[in-house]
Design a protein around this motif. Structure first.
Motif, short mmCIF file in Angstrom:
data_model
loop_
_atom_site.label_atom_id
_atom_site.label_comp_id
_atom_site.label_asym_id
_atom_site.label_seq_id
_atom_site.Cartn_x
_atom_site.Cartn_y
_atom_site.Cartn_z
N ASP A 135 -5.38 -0.01 -1.62
CA ASP A 135 -5.45 1.41 -1.23
C ASP A 135 -5.70 1.54 0.26
OD1 ASP A 135 -5.11 2.29 -3.84
OD2 ASP A 135 -7.26 2.34 -4.24
N ASP A 136 -4.95 2.42 0.90
CA ASP A 136 -5.18 2.78 2.31
C ASP A 136 -5.26 1.60 3.26
OD1 ASP A 136 -5.26 5.52 1.64
OD2 ASP A 136 -7.35 5.31 1.01
N TYR A 137 -4.30 0.68 3.16
CA TYR A 137 -4.29 -0.44 4.09
C TYR A 137 -4.05 0.08 5.50
CZ TYR A 137 -3.65 -5.15 5.80
OH TYR A 137 -3.82 -6.33 6.48
N SER A 192 0.86 -1.18 0.00
CA SER A 192 0.00 0.00 0.00
C SER A 192 0.89 1.23 0.00
CB SER A 192 -0.90 0.00 1.24
OG SER A 192 -1.85 1.02 1.17
N HIS A 193 0.40 2.30 -0.59
CA HIS A 193 1.13 3.57 -0.56
C HIS A 193 0.52 4.41 0.56
CE1 HIS A 193 3.60 2.98 -4.09
NE2 HIS A 193 2.55 2.48 -4.70
N THR A 194 0.84 4.06 1.79
CA THR A 194 0.20 4.70 2.93
C THR A 194 1.10 5.68 3.69
OG1 THR A 194 0.81 2.78 4.25
CG2 THR A 194 -1.42 2.81 3.32
N PHE A 225 -1.66 -4.83 -4.43
CA PHE A 225 -1.63 -3.44 -3.96
C PHE A 225 -3.03 -3.12 -3.46
CE2 PHE A 225 2.38 -2.97 -6.05
CZ PHE A 225 3.00 -1.94 -5.39
#
Length: 109
Positions: free
Chosen positions: A73-75, A31-33, A71
């Protein structure tokens, strides 16, 4: 002198290879968190001892290709610190069953 293979390995890439073992055991998601490092995906692994996460160098994502890590989102990050993460890893390593195969006798020539 290092071989060409060794020359291409960084500490991050070596770590990515080792983390692949945990992904194979427990699964994982990217994730890109982390807003502070938007170009580096975060690998989350939910283990029996709790969540663990690492930033992964984008150049090392190929290490995980065969493991089919999605992938997401927003894990949700559980807020663990680096210290807590490694306490979890230490506890996990003590609980993992020992693989059964013929092991060498270390210290014997």
């Amino acid at each position: 002198m290092h071989s060409e293979l060794e020359a291409g390995f960084t500490v991050y890439r070596e770590r990515a290879h080792l983390l692949g073992g945990y992904v194979a055991l427990f699964g994982g998601v990217f994730s890109h968190t982390d807003e502070k490092s938007p170009g580096w995906p975060v690998l989350y692994i939910e283990t029996p001892k709790g969540q663990c996460s690492w930033h992964i160098n984008p150049d090392d994502l190929d290490v995980f290709e065969g493991l089919k890590v999605p992938f997401v989102d927003d894990y949700p990050w559980d807020g663990h610190t680096t210290e807590e993460k490694y306490f979890r890893i230490e506890a996990l390593n003590l609980k993992l069953p020992k693989m059964t195969y013929s092991k060498p006798e270390y210290g014997k020539p």
